[in-house]
Design an enzyme around this catalytic site. Structure first.
Site, mmCIF file in Angstrom:
data_model
loop_
_atom_site.group_PDB
_atom_site.id
_atom_site.type_symbol
_atom_site.label_atom_id
_atom_site.label_comp_id
_atom_site.label_asym_id
_atom_site.label_seq_id
_atom_site.Cartn_x
_atom_site.Cartn_y
_atom_site.Cartn_z
ATOM 1 N N LYS A 48 0.851 -1.200 0.000
ATOM 2 C CA LYS A 48 0.000 0.000 0.000
ATOM 3 C C LYS A 48 0.881 1.242 0.000
ATOM 4 C CE LYS A 48 -3.946 -2.313 2.138
ATOM 5 N NZ LYS A 48 -4.755 -2.594 3.323
ATOM 6 N N ASP B 88 -10.686 3.849 4.569
ATOM 7 C CA ASP B 88 -11.240 2.493 4.481
ATOM 8 C C ASP B 88 -12.759 2.509 4.452
ATOM 9 O OD1 ASP B 88 -9.329 0.374 4.432
ATOM 10 O OD2 ASP B 88 -8.712 0.895 6.474
ATOM 11 N N GLN C 273 -4.259 -1.197 9.622
ATOM 12 C CA GLN C 273 -4.461 -2.527 9.044
ATOM 13 C C GLN C 273 -5.144 -3.443 10.067
ATOM 14 O OE1 GLN C 273 -3.973 -3.278 5.916
ATOM 15 N NE2 GLN C 273 -4.260 -5.482 5.968
HETATM 16 N N1 GUN Z 1 -7.461 -6.046 6.442
HETATM 17 C C1 GUN Z 1 -7.890 -6.732 5.371
HETATM 18 N N2 GUN Z 1 -8.378 -5.901 4.414
HETATM 19 C C2 GUN Z 1 -8.251 -4.649 4.916
HETATM 20 C C3 GUN Z 1 -8.577 -3.371 4.404
HETATM 21 O O1 GUN Z 1 -9.106 -3.198 3.294
HETATM 22 N N3 GUN Z 1 -8.283 -2.318 5.230
HETATM 23 C C4 GUN Z 1 -7.734 -2.476 6.474
HETATM 24 N N4 GUN Z 1 -7.503 -1.385 7.197
HETATM 25 N N5 GUN Z 1 -7.430 -3.660 6.971
HETATM 26 C C5 GUN Z 1 -7.682 -4.742 6.196
#
Ligand code: GUN
Length: 303
Positions: free
Chosen positions: A59, A126, A103
């Site tokens: 990311k 998110d 995350q």
């Molecule tokens: N864990 C798995 N997918 C995601 C996501 O799209 N965002 C976040 N913050 N954590 C995740």
């Protein structure tokens, strides 16, 4: 027409589509740079889970590739909740940061809901924050969670009419299943969500025009569950050891499913890259809103 005779699915290439989205995001970033604005994305990971670490690094790397400034925080597994909340508060106050991503999952001793809701809704990229999640639910503008948005863009890319289609979503997580249902409802699909306690799951999935598999169980769905000509979107990214080699597989048995579906997403190279591309897009959209600017034309009507 031929598709009804010989059914081998067309592959929806997530890597290619993600590249196209990233190009549009780059263009928007260039426009912002003319006003001396550089979007910033802060990512926070707690602990050392290998898969999560890879996702978060990707990311940050992808953010830099499109000209978004990346701030990466890797915190120890035993960090106390208060310290994590303090970091988020600092990032909330930092004007160079337009997006904050924590995350998930977080270690058990940390209250995830509290952490997610401590992110300023205007910096939530998110869409997990209670305000943004609620906005999606009642059809107001807000941030759309990255993975469901990626899935929707993949569906849009094949130019099918979604109206009235029966979409069966396998899985009810806050990250994918629930927001996916809301998004497809907005597209006038008829929605069924199935999960671990659902009775007659095979019968329900077999009725689907669109299957969104997001259970996190490798090869959960096989071809006998799938109606001929259905569209399959596979959100699963499962790590398996096959013949001593590490392999990524989805929630759908790809090789046999591609013989019955009309369109299918692969794993890897399907939903995964689109999730990241949508995160970058959400970061730029938050940046634009926070600076009271109009949505960049390159990010309107994607696919
Ligand atoms: N864990 C798995 N997918 C995601 C996501 O799209 N965002 C976040 N913050 N954590 C995740």
């Amino acid at each position: 027409m031929l598709k009804n005779l010989i059914m081998t699915a067309e592959i929806i290439d997530g890597k290619f589509l993600a590249h196209k989205v990233k190009e549009k995001v780059s263009k928007a970033v260039s426009t912002l740079s003319k006003e001396n604005i550089v979007p910033g994305l802060a990512t926070i990971i707690v602990g050392t889970d290998a898969a999560s670490s890879i996702y978060v690094k990707n990311k940050g790397k992808s953010a830099n590739e499109v000209g978004i400034k990346s701030f990466q925080y890797a915190l120890p597994e035993d960090i106390v909740e208060e310290d994590l909340l303090e970091l988020i508060e600092k990032l909330n106050q930092n004007n160079d940061v337009d997006g904050i991503l924590v995350q998930l999952p977080l270690p058990k001793h940390i209250n995830s809901d509290l952490v997610i809701d401590s992110i300023d809704p205007s910096k939530d990229v998110d869409g997990f924050n209670i305000l943004n999640a609620g906005s999606l639910f009642i059809g107001r503008d807000g941030v759309i969670p990255c993975t469901p948005l990626g899935c929707l863009l993949m569906l849009r890319s094949i130019n099918i009419d979604l109206k009235g289609k029966h979409a069966v979503i396998i899985g009810r997580s806050n990250i994918v299943g629930k927001p996916m249902a809301q998004l497809l409802l907005r597209e006038d699909c008829t929605i069924t969500t199935v999960h671990s306690k659902t009775k007659n799951i095979v019968k329900i999935v077999k009725d689907a025009d669109i299957i969104i598999a997001a259970v996190g169980i490798p090869n959960f769905v096989n071809s006998s569950w799938i109606k001929k000509g259905a569209i399959a979107i596979d959100v699963g990214i499962n790590r398996l050891k096959i013949d001593g080699k590490n392999k990524l597989v989805g929630d759908i048995k790809f090789e046999e499913a591609k013989e019955v579906t009309s369109y299918i997403t692969p794993v890897p190279g399907g939903v995964g890259p689109m999730t990241i591309a949508c995160l970058l897009m959400n970061t730029v959209l938050q940046c634009v809103k926070r600076n009271n600017m109009d949505q960049p034309s390159s990010l309107r009507n994607l696919f």
